[in-house]
Design an enzyme around this catalytic site. Structure first.
Site, PDB file in Angstrom:
ATOM      1  N   LYS A 242      -2.727  -3.979  -6.365  1.00 16.55           N
ATOM      2  CA  LYS A 242      -2.678  -2.545  -6.620  1.00 16.55           C
ATOM      3  C   LYS A 242      -1.458  -1.880  -5.983  1.00 16.55           C
ATOM      4  O   LYS A 242      -1.102  -0.776  -6.353  1.00 16.55           O
ATOM      5  CB  LYS A 242      -3.961  -1.873  -6.140  1.00 16.55           C
ATOM      6  CG  LYS A 242      -4.168  -1.922  -4.640  1.00 16.55           C
ATOM      7  CD  LYS A 242      -5.444  -1.178  -4.279  1.00 16.55           C
ATOM      8  CE  LYS A 242      -5.688  -1.261  -2.779  1.00 16.55           C
ATOM      9  NZ  LYS A 242      -6.987  -0.702  -2.397  1.00 16.55           N
ATOM     10  N   ARG A 243      -0.834  -2.564  -5.065  1.00 18.11           N
ATOM     11  CA  ARG A 243       0.379  -1.996  -4.481  1.00 18.11           C
ATOM     12  C   ARG A 243       1.494  -1.933  -5.512  1.00 18.11           C
ATOM     13  O   ARG A 243       2.382  -1.096  -5.451  1.00 18.11           O
ATOM     14  CB  ARG A 243       0.857  -2.854  -3.297  1.00 18.11           C
ATOM     15  CG  ARG A 243      -0.078  -2.830  -2.119  1.00 18.11           C
ATOM     16  CD  ARG A 243       0.517  -2.136  -0.923  1.00 18.11           C
ATOM     17  NE  ARG A 243       0.974  -0.781  -1.212  1.00 18.11           N
ATOM     18  CZ  ARG A 243       0.817   0.246  -0.403  1.00 18.11           C
ATOM     19  NH1 ARG A 243       0.201   0.081   0.737  1.00 18.11           N
ATOM     20  NH2 ARG A 243       1.292   1.428  -0.713  1.00 18.11           N
TER      21      ARG A 243
END
Length: 500
Positions: free
Chosen positions: A257-258
């Site tokens: 998700k980064r």
RNA sequence: GGCGAUAUGGUGUAACUGGUUAACACGUCGCCCUCUCAAGGCGAAGAGUUCGGGUUCGAGCCCCGAUAUCGCUACCA
């Protein structure tokens, strides 16, 4: 044939779950088998109560309906691991009785110290506690003293002691894979809180639920020997294993998700169509290869296969043996192209319906309306005020987002901190408010500066409906994505500027 | 570090299981269409298949070695 997906309710439903879900679904449906959904909620520390329902919703959204699962029942339930702890305890006792497993009384802290020492000495961190070699008396004494313990698998062979020195299993896509037991750690099977780990629960459930083919992500290859050891210890048949390539970020690391939106909630809210998502996932890793000459004749398939295909197409011609093993990059650009294709293919009615059930749904508008109603004088101003709720992208200029007494660099650093702070938040006004304020105190930013910055990032403007409420309505997945994109864009702008 | 897996244009995949100049899609660029922007049409650039050996008349497909990348290395899954 019976297959399953086993997501953990630890947060938003993940694209990886949909990917593996699709593969399992296809496998089952192509062979007249059953597709089971099992919730693996054995990690109490990461458990998120709302997560399970979101997983159900997200999988149904993309159109992958399971035949058996916690909400639809089935003959092999319960399908939630937290409801099966008695079963695990019972089977674990068998392992204890046969000596395949043992109680380990070392504390997490002790193990941590040992691990660090091993790492420092450049050794592979492995369990080497004394409990493994306790005599029955010693173990009984520790048990009676009430010492907390875990139950570990006693991996045989090698420098650990007598027994088979390695485990070989067959991966249907890769062939035989062998692990030397010197490299297989004595895995914890039962945690000290009485819950099983993935490895134990997974093996027991897969067997009890009659799973014939385990189709899961590649990250599990290394732990498969432990699973095989367990199947053998119980005297059970080992299922077939199909390890699928891992979805990747643009830099080829495991999707995260980064670096990518990974929440299915995000994709739904951002206006992706489920058909496009499914189609795109089907593209990942191949499988939809060109039909051979024979197939064209015997199955009557088209010679030309485009990148656009439906679930029905996949059911007809997806071939597991043709999956390519390199980890595919989850490329938003291609996903967007596909989504555009599907959008253009809709009738006006369908298009309207799509809008009405998402961006222009009553439920969404109902949440936005009260934030705007008191701030406008004509209805047309609704658009001026609420535009950011309906946009994919907003681009605030530095004059707006950089506070007067701050530099651009400072502001961007703070923005990154802000993202990190808010990422772990429960998505309510109170919770966001609290974490923002604590960060601002920490970094000595005024409340006004901090709120204005986030307002600019979210809305692209310096005036807007109340920030916290807007964030909540806009949704966590999209809000975080907007901040991430803002940072990315600024980074690119900085790079451009320095090049000149 | 150890172990395992993987390796075809920027990205996703093809190449009839060794047989011409490595194909398709996305993206990029150009042209056409057009009030604009998309869409659509036409075209171009971009890989000699990670690298080095070998087997073979012939290798992206087979063998050996190297390298790189990814995963695992938790009382997370």
């Amino acid at each position: 044939m019976r297959v399953r997906i086993a997501p953990s309710p630890t947060g938003d439903p993940h694209v990886g779950t949909a990917y593996i879900g699709l593969l399992n679904y296809l496998f089952a449906k192509q062979r007249g088998g059953k597709f089971v959904l099992r919730i693996e909620d054995t990690d109490r520390t990461r458990f998120v109560s709302s997560s399970e329902q979101m997983i159900f919703d997200a999988l149904r959204w993309v159109g992958l309906q399971w035949d058996e699962g916690p909400d639809v029942g089935g003959p092999h339930g319960p399908y939630r691991q937290s409801e099966r702890t008695e079963i695990y305890r019972e089977y674990c006792q068998r392992l204890l009785d046969s000596g395949t497993a043992y109680r380990a009384f070392e504390t997490a802290e002790e193990l941590e110290v040992e691990r660090k020492a091993q790492m420092a000495a450049k050794q592979a961190p492995k369990y080497a506690g004394p409990s493994r070699n306790y005599t029955p008396d010693q173990a009984a004494t520790a048990l009676e003293a009430g010492k907390p313990y875990t139950i570990r698998l006693r991996v045989p062979g090698g420098d650990k002691g007598p027994g088979i020195a390695s485990t070989t299993f067959r991966d249907e896509l890769r062939g035989n894979v062998t692990f030397d037991h010197n490299n297989v750690d004595d895995q914890v099977l039962m945690k000290s809180d009485g819950y099983p780990t993935y490895h134990l629960a997974n093996v027991i459930d897969d067997h009890l639920m009659g799973i014939t083919d385990v189709i899961r992500a590649e990250e599990w290859i290394s732990s498969t020997p432990k699973h095989v050891l367990l199947y053998r210890a119980f005297g059970w048949d080992v299922p077939r294993f199909w390890h699928m390539p891992l979805l990747r970020n643009a830099d080829k690391s495991k999707i995260s998700k980064r670096k990518n939106p990974v929440s299915l909630i995000y994709y739904r809210q951002a206006g992706f169509l489920p058909e496009a998502m499914l189609n795109f996932l089907g593209l990942m890793g191949g499988g939809m290869a060109q039909p051979s000459e024979q197939e064209i004749v015997t199955k009557g398939l088209d010679t030309k296969l485009s990148d656009k295909f439906s679930l029905a197409d996949m059911l007809q011609r997806f071939d597991f043996l043709r999956i390519s093993l390199g980890g595919p990059v989850f490329d938003l650009v291609k996903l967007k192209w596909l989504n555009g294709e599907y959008l253009r293919g809709q009738t006006t009615e369908e298009f309207l319906e799509a809008l009405r059930t998402t961006l222009l749904s009553d439920s969404y508008l109902r949440e936005i309306a009260p934030l705007v109603q008191t701030r406008i004088e004509t209805l047309a101003q609704f658009g001026d005020m609420a535009d950011f709720f309906f946009k994919d992208d907003v681009q605030p200029s530095p004059e707006i987002f950089v506070p007067k007494k701050r530099t651009l660099d400072e502001t961007l650093t703070f923005s990154a901190d802000l993202l990190a702070a808010v990422e772990g938040c429960e998505w309510t006004t109170e919770s966001i408010d609290a974490s923002m304020r604590s960060l601002m105190t920490d970094k000595e930013w005024s409340v006004k500066e901090g709120f204005m910055l986030l307002r600019a990032i979210l809305t692209g403007k310096s005036a807007s409906p109340p920030l916290l409420e807007s964030l909540v309505v806009f949704g966590k997945a999209r809000s975080l994505d907007r901040v991430r994109r803002f940072l990315d864009m600024q980074k690119k702008a900085a790079a451009m500027a320095s090049r000149k």
